[in-house]
Design an enzyme around this catalytic site. Structure first.
Site, short mmCIF file in Angstrom:
data_model
loop_
_atom_site.label_atom_id
_atom_site.label_comp_id
_atom_site.label_asym_id
_atom_site.label_seq_id
_atom_site.Cartn_x
_atom_site.Cartn_y
_atom_site.Cartn_z
N SER A 91 -81.01 -29.38 -10.67
CA SER A 91 -79.93 -29.41 -9.69
C SER A 91 -78.64 -28.95 -10.33
O SER A 91 -78.22 -29.49 -11.36
CB SER A 91 -79.76 -30.83 -9.13
OG SER A 91 -78.80 -30.85 -8.09
N HIS A 121 -75.42 -29.18 -9.66
CA HIS A 121 -74.20 -30.00 -9.79
C HIS A 121 -74.32 -31.05 -10.89
O HIS A 121 -73.35 -31.75 -11.19
CB HIS A 121 -73.83 -30.63 -8.44
CG HIS A 121 -74.65 -31.83 -8.05
ND1 HIS A 121 -74.19 -33.12 -8.16
CD2 HIS A 121 -75.89 -31.92 -7.53
CE1 HIS A 121 -75.10 -33.95 -7.72
NE2 HIS A 121 -76.14 -33.26 -7.34
N CYS A 143 -77.18 -42.02 -5.28
CA CYS A 143 -77.87 -41.90 -3.99
C CYS A 143 -78.06 -43.26 -3.32
O CYS A 143 -78.32 -43.34 -2.13
CB CYS A 143 -79.23 -41.24 -4.18
SG CYS A 143 -79.13 -39.58 -4.87
#
Length: 378
Positions: free
Chosen positions: A196, A198, A321
């Protein structure tokens, strides 16, 4: 500001932002279009694919661009399970995986697949022997993350890869979202691997699924057959180009600066261990250089986070998350810690931009805050 929440997201490199802006200003055409603007965008995608493949040790045709780590994990697990169902219906993972893996597995259970969730030891690591005992002739996917996103524990990926060579039916998926750019990973023996942007100073909304040549997947998104049919949808050209730039810069920094990062982590560990009531949950050995998970007895993690924020220090509780849902860390409870301890935990995570001076300031601030919070909570 002292930003120690890099496992949640990193600040984009200025170079990555410049690449994103330039791409969207000058190469804004749809890569699928036949005209010159489209062909320019397509060439840019091709170059980014080559660069990322080179940096991770794969081939350009093995790089599938996604919207991030969650999509890459879902495509790997669901795509592999559905495409290979005729070979078996058993999946093996571990209890401390990221929610994008665990929830994908639960959805697959609803579709009739059987999933074994392996336990971890007190350091958060899975047993290769227990994995071996869980394997059956029906096992088609094994998914084990490289670096745990909450504690930084490194899983024995090379040993698992070696084990799975004896199980040709089973595809090996590795979530390398937290490890990429901090801990080296050899893709030998790995069939699917998630990244990912980021997490290594690229932009949110861009990711990669490494898909080893010959691996069968069922696509999750139907549409115009972009990404050779594995991931339809108009490509995020600017995000992809910025991701390639960010990954190159991060890999350069890893080679030059990972020992400095490790030194800052060790300084923080030593100083935290000297504070009464602090327990560190990140293992001393076999851990990534950028994560420290700790708790303070009798102090809620959320309370500590907000108190530190008032002093300009940014950390997080559990996974980003899950933090707003105020759920007890399933990672720490799987490691055998009581819920009260897990609820007190906070995660500190570094980038190559962080300094020893910032670490010293953080420790000073923490020592000043603890007595005040202790009085309030009494």
């Amino acid at each position: 500001m002292i930003y120690f929440d890099n496992s949640a997201t990193t600040k984009p490199y200025k170079e990555a932002l410049a690449t994103f802006i330039k791409t969207n200003e000058q190469f804004f055409g749809n890569p699928s279009s036949l005209h010159q603007l489209g062909m320019q965008a397509d060439r840019l995608m091709t170059e980014a694919r080559k660069q990322i493949a080179s940096l991770i040790g794969g081939k350009p045709e093995e790089v599938v661009f996604t919207s991030g780590g969650t999509e890459a994990n879902n495509l790997a697990l669901k795509g592999a399970a559905l495409a290979n169902r005729q070979r078996g219906d058993h999946i093996v993972t571990q209890q401390t995986e990221h929610p994008s893996v665990l929830n994908a597995c639960r959805q697959l259970e609803e579709l009739g697949f059987r999933v074994t969730y392996l336990p971890v030891d007190e350091s958060g690591k899975v047993s290769v022997q227990e994995l071996k005992e869980a394997m059956t002739d029906e096992t088609i996917v094994v998914s084990i993350m490289h670096v745990n996103n909450e504690t930084g524990a490194i899983q024995p990926i090379a040993e698992i890869s070696q084990l799975l060579k004896g199980y040709p039916k089973a595809l090996f998926h590795v979530d390398d979202v937290q490890g990429r750019g901090k801990v080296e990973l050899d893709l030998d023996g790995i069939d699917l691997c998630s990244l990912s942007a980021h997490k290594f100073h690229g932009l949110k909304g861009s990711g990669v699924l490494y898909k080893k040549e010959g691996v069968k997947l069922s696509a999750l998104l139907s549409g115009g057959d972009q990404e050779r049919g594995w991931r339809s949808g108009t490509e995020n050209t600017g995000g992809v180009a910025a991701m390639a730039k960010a990954l190159r810069l991060t890999e350069e920094k890893r080679v030059k600066s990972v020992q400095e990062m490790r030194g800052i982590q060790q300084f923080l560990r030593t100083e935290l261990e000297r504070i009464s009531g602090v327990t560190i949950h990140t293992p001393k050995t076999g851990c990534a250089p950028h994560i420290l998970n700790f708790s303070i007895a009798g102090m809620k993690g959320e309370v500590l986070i907000h108190a530190l924020e008032e002093q300009g220090c940014y950390l997080s509780t559990t996974s980003a998350c899950s933090s707003r849902q105020k759920k007890t860390s399933t990672v720490l409870t799987a490691m055998g810690l009581p819920a009260a301890v897990a609820d007190s935990s906070v995660r500190l995570s570094l980038s190559y931009k962080n300094t020893k001076e910032e670490a010293q300031t953080f420790i000073r601030v923490l020592k000043e805050i603890i007595p005040k919070l202790t009085k309030v909570q009494r």
